[in-house]
Write a protein that holds these residues in place. Structure first.
Motif, mmCIF file in Angstrom:
data_model
loop_
_atom_site.group_PDB
_atom_site.id
_atom_site.type_symbol
_atom_site.label_atom_id
_atom_site.label_comp_id
_atom_site.label_asym_id
_atom_site.label_seq_id
_atom_site.Cartn_x
_atom_site.Cartn_y
_atom_site.Cartn_z
ATOM 1 N N SER A 24 30.789 52.871 -18.550
ATOM 2 C CA SER A 24 31.738 52.838 -19.663
ATOM 3 C C SER A 24 31.226 51.872 -20.724
ATOM 4 O O SER A 24 30.332 51.059 -20.465
ATOM 5 C CB SER A 24 33.120 52.379 -19.185
ATOM 6 N N LEU A 25 31.833 51.930 -21.893
ATOM 7 C CA LEU A 25 31.478 50.987 -22.952
ATOM 8 C C LEU A 25 31.848 49.571 -22.538
ATOM 9 O O LEU A 25 31.093 48.629 -22.789
ATOM 10 C CB LEU A 25 32.177 51.369 -24.267
ATOM 11 N N GLU A 26 32.958 49.424 -21.878
ATOM 12 C CA GLU A 26 33.375 48.103 -21.397
ATOM 13 C C GLU A 26 32.328 47.530 -20.444
ATOM 14 O O GLU A 26 31.933 46.361 -20.558
ATOM 15 C CB GLU A 26 34.728 48.204 -20.691
ATOM 16 N N ASP A 27 31.856 48.338 -19.521
ATOM 17 C CA ASP A 27 30.826 47.928 -18.570
ATOM 18 C C ASP A 27 29.542 47.530 -19.301
ATOM 19 O O ASP A 27 28.935 46.494 -19.002
ATOM 20 C CB ASP A 27 30.564 49.072 -17.589
ATOM 21 N N LEU A 28 29.129 48.322 -20.264
ATOM 22 C CA LEU A 28 27.919 48.037 -21.033
ATOM 23 C C LEU A 28 28.037 46.706 -21.771
ATOM 24 O O LEU A 28 27.127 45.879 -21.736
ATOM 25 C CB LEU A 28 27.641 49.165 -22.025
ATOM 26 N N CYS A 29 29.176 46.504 -22.418
ATOM 27 C CA CYS A 29 29.368 45.275 -23.194
ATOM 28 C C CYS A 29 29.406 44.044 -22.285
ATOM 29 O O CYS A 29 28.858 42.994 -22.647
ATOM 30 C CB CYS A 29 30.635 45.378 -24.035
ATOM 31 N N LYS A 30 30.011 44.164 -21.131
ATOM 32 C CA LYS A 30 30.013 43.046 -20.183
ATOM 33 C C LYS A 30 28.605 42.747 -19.697
ATOM 34 O O LYS A 30 28.213 41.584 -19.593
ATOM 35 C CB LYS A 30 30.929 43.353 -18.997
#
Length: 60
Positions: A24-30
């Protein structure tokens, strides 16, 4: 990596990372210590929006 001045290069990098590495984008950003809102804002300025179903940024 995400600090590139060219938003289209950023789009290419982010979509590649979403496809190959992140669920997910959230996973990528983290993973890369980036603010999700900033990534979304930069890409929205050139007409792209995150689609969670596709897990990609797509043209609006």
């Amino acid at each position: 990596m995400f600090n590139t001045k060219d938003p289209y290069l950023l789009l290419s990098i982010v979509n590649m990372k979403l496809r190959d590495e992140a669920s997910s984008l959230e996973d990528l950003c983290k993973t890369y210590n980036q603010k999700q809102e900033e990534v979304e804002e930069r890409l929205s300025k050139v007409g792209y929006k995150y689609n969670s179903t596709l897990n990609q940024f797509v043209a609006e």
